[in-house]
Design a protein around this motif. Structure first.
Motif, mmCIF file in Angstrom:
data_model
loop_
_atom_site.group_PDB
_atom_site.id
_atom_site.type_symbol
_atom_site.label_atom_id
_atom_site.label_comp_id
_atom_site.label_asym_id
_atom_site.label_seq_id
_atom_site.Cartn_x
_atom_site.Cartn_y
_atom_site.Cartn_z
ATOM 1 N N UNK A 77 37.268 33.627 42.222
ATOM 2 C CA UNK A 77 35.854 33.857 42.521
ATOM 3 C C UNK A 77 35.004 33.752 41.264
ATOM 4 N N UNK A 78 35.542 34.294 40.170
ATOM 5 C CA UNK A 78 34.832 34.219 38.888
ATOM 6 C C UNK A 78 34.623 32.759 38.487
ATOM 7 N N UNK A 79 35.677 31.974 38.590
ATOM 8 C CA UNK A 79 35.600 30.574 38.173
ATOM 9 C C UNK A 79 34.586 29.821 39.030
ATOM 10 N N UNK A 80 34.625 30.055 40.324
ATOM 11 C CA UNK A 80 33.672 29.370 41.208
ATOM 12 C C UNK A 80 32.240 29.824 40.945
ATOM 13 N N UNK A 81 32.061 31.103 40.609
ATOM 14 C CA UNK A 81 30.722 31.601 40.296
ATOM 15 C C UNK A 81 30.184 30.914 39.038
ATOM 16 N N UNK A 82 31.040 30.771 38.016
ATOM 17 C CA UNK A 82 30.614 30.094 36.795
ATOM 18 C C UNK A 82 30.261 28.638 37.086
ATOM 19 N N UNK A 83 31.106 27.983 37.878
ATOM 20 C CA UNK A 83 30.836 26.584 38.215
ATOM 21 C C UNK A 83 29.496 26.451 38.935
ATOM 22 N N UNK A 84 29.206 27.387 39.834
ATOM 23 C CA UNK A 84 27.928 27.351 40.544
ATOM 24 C C UNK A 84 26.746 27.541 39.613
ATOM 25 N N UNK A 85 26.878 28.457 38.657
ATOM 26 C CA UNK A 85 25.810 28.656 37.683
ATOM 27 C C UNK A 85 25.603 27.412 36.816
ATOM 28 N N UNK B 97 48.093 47.750 43.816
ATOM 29 C CA UNK B 97 48.139 47.033 45.074
ATOM 30 C C UNK B 97 46.742 46.881 45.642
ATOM 31 N N UNK B 98 46.580 46.053 46.683
ATOM 32 C CA UNK B 98 45.246 45.781 47.210
ATOM 33 C C UNK B 98 44.496 47.021 47.686
ATOM 34 N N UNK C 44 44.177 34.726 42.760
ATOM 35 C CA UNK C 44 43.670 35.913 43.451
ATOM 36 C C UNK C 44 43.942 37.214 42.696
ATOM 37 N N UNK C 45 44.277 37.105 41.409
ATOM 38 C CA UNK C 45 44.378 38.304 40.584
ATOM 39 C C UNK C 45 42.990 38.945 40.483
ATOM 40 N N UNK C 46 42.938 40.247 40.649
ATOM 41 C CA UNK C 46 41.659 40.959 40.695
ATOM 42 C C UNK C 46 41.461 41.773 39.421
ATOM 43 N N UNK C 47 40.262 41.673 38.869
ATOM 44 C CA UNK C 47 39.885 42.449 37.694
ATOM 45 C C UNK C 47 38.535 43.111 37.936
ATOM 46 N N UNK C 48 38.312 44.215 37.246
ATOM 47 C CA UNK C 48 37.014 44.898 37.262
ATOM 48 C C UNK C 48 36.264 44.448 36.020
#
Length: 368
Positions: free
Chosen positions: A269-277, A150-151, A229-233
């Motif tokens: 967030x990961x996807x948006x970070x990659x797109x920004x790079x 959980x969160x 919004x699935x979260x991974x480490x």
């Protein structure tokens, strides 16, 4: 001869592990007391010999195209090369594939691990003195065996109860239990590591980070499961490799060590970070595919699709034990690791193209 045997060494994590050991004229391999690394891989869809093709001819590297189900050949290789440590990476690892077809996951991850343990046990039983004391079998596993968080739940640690939620994670949990049983039943000198989501060079393009990168460059849709919004480490693969080496060298027998990147992030967030790079490193204005698609930035390619069955909401790893007992800490932040990773895929388009054309048809996004 004093050798280390690696299973699945042509896969993503395994090939990076081999490269870490053989870098700088096999400096680390020698520092760890090994003369040679023996790579066993059956070259299924995710095992790519091109990952290590430049190592052919090295006296410190031997490759055998062998299935881990072939116990007789594994036993012969162990004996022939004087193996005194085994690092067991080989596994079917993609959750979507396990949902579609569970049987190969049981065969490889459970039965294959059993065959490896049996080959190792019979060899170890025949050793004497220092050679027997020095022998190790390290089993590489995943945080997915612990289920979902959980969160506000504390991160997974070595004492977290198992609660696998997919055929893949259930098969890995089963293999973990087999390794544990061989320690308690036979006294086998085993160590298990459970890692968080890896990323980095040579990752097969069905996984989230390389597939987002490659699809974006081709101006293909970037479908995101559910709300994204699935979260991974996230753990940079070379940090995982050094963590495994630390556990192999300093880990207590029969124990488990969690290896994480201390980098929890939502998939979106990961996807948006990659797109920004990519906007920075491969601008849309210089990408013919993007210009034809009429997009202004790579983020415009993001779409949302129906979530997959049994999709765990959050994973997180508490790696304090590995840090305290094995002296290991990750060297990369997510910012530094993801930049290196995206740049690697940009610099290795031929490798990516070969995978796309010969190995795998990219039809959907592997949201880990």
């Amino acid at each position: 001869m004093n050798s280390i045997l690696v299973t699945g060494g042509c896969g993503f994590i395994g090939s990076n592990f081999v490269r870490v050991l053989l870098r700088d004229d096999a400096k680390l391999l020698k520092e760890k007391g090994f003369d040679r690394i023996v790579n066993v891989d059956s070259l299924t869809y995710a095992g790519n010999p091109a990952n290590l093709s430049d190592l052919a001819g090295s006296d410190a590297y031997v490759f055998s195209e062998t299935s881990i189900l072939d116990q007789d050949t594994i036993s012969s290789l162990i004996k022939e090369h004087g193996v005194n440590s085994i690092v067991h990476f080989a596994a079917e690892s993609h959750v979507d594939r396990s949902i579609d077809t569970p049987e190969p996951f049981i065969e490889t991850n459970v039965t294959g691990t059993l065959r490896m343990l049996e080959a190792a046990r019979h060899h170890w039983a025949g050793l004497e003195g220092e050679a027997k004391d020095a022998f190790r079998f390290l089993h590489v596993s995943t945080d997915e065996v612990y289920g979902t968080l959980g969160p506000n739940d504390p991160a997974f640690c070595e004492t977290t109860p198992y609660a696998p939620n997919s055929p893949y994670s259930a098969s890995k949990a089963s293999s973990d239990f087999l390794v544990r049983a061989y320690f308690h039943t036979y006294g086998m000198p085993v160590v298990t590591t459970n890692c968080s989501n890896n990323y980095g060079p040579y990752q097969f393009p069905e996984k989230l980070i390389p597939l987002v990168t490659l699809n974006a460059l081709e101006a293909k849709p970037l479908p995101i499961y559910g709300d994204g919004k699935q979260i991974r480490d996230w753990l940079f693969v070379e940090d995982h490799c050094t963590g495994i080496l630390a556990a192999l060298e300093k880990g207590d027998l029969g124990e488990t060590y969690c290896i994480g990147g201390r980098s929890e992030m939502e998939n979106i967030q990961i996807v948006k970070r990659i797109c920004g790079l990519l906007d920075e490193l491969a601008p849309v204005g210089q990408n013919e595919n993007a210009q034809k698609a009429g997009i202004e930035k790579y983020e415009d390619l993001i779409t949302y699709v129906k979530d997959r069955p049994g999709h765990d909401r959050r994973y997180a790893i508490n790696c304090e034990r590995s840090e305290k007992e094995c002296g290991w800490v990750p060297a990369e932040t997510f910012d530094s690791g993801i930049r290196k990773t995206v740049q690697w895929y940009l610099d290795n388009q031929d490798w990516c193209r070969d995978i796309a054309e010969k190995k795998y048809a990219r039809e959907r996004l592997g949201n880990a």
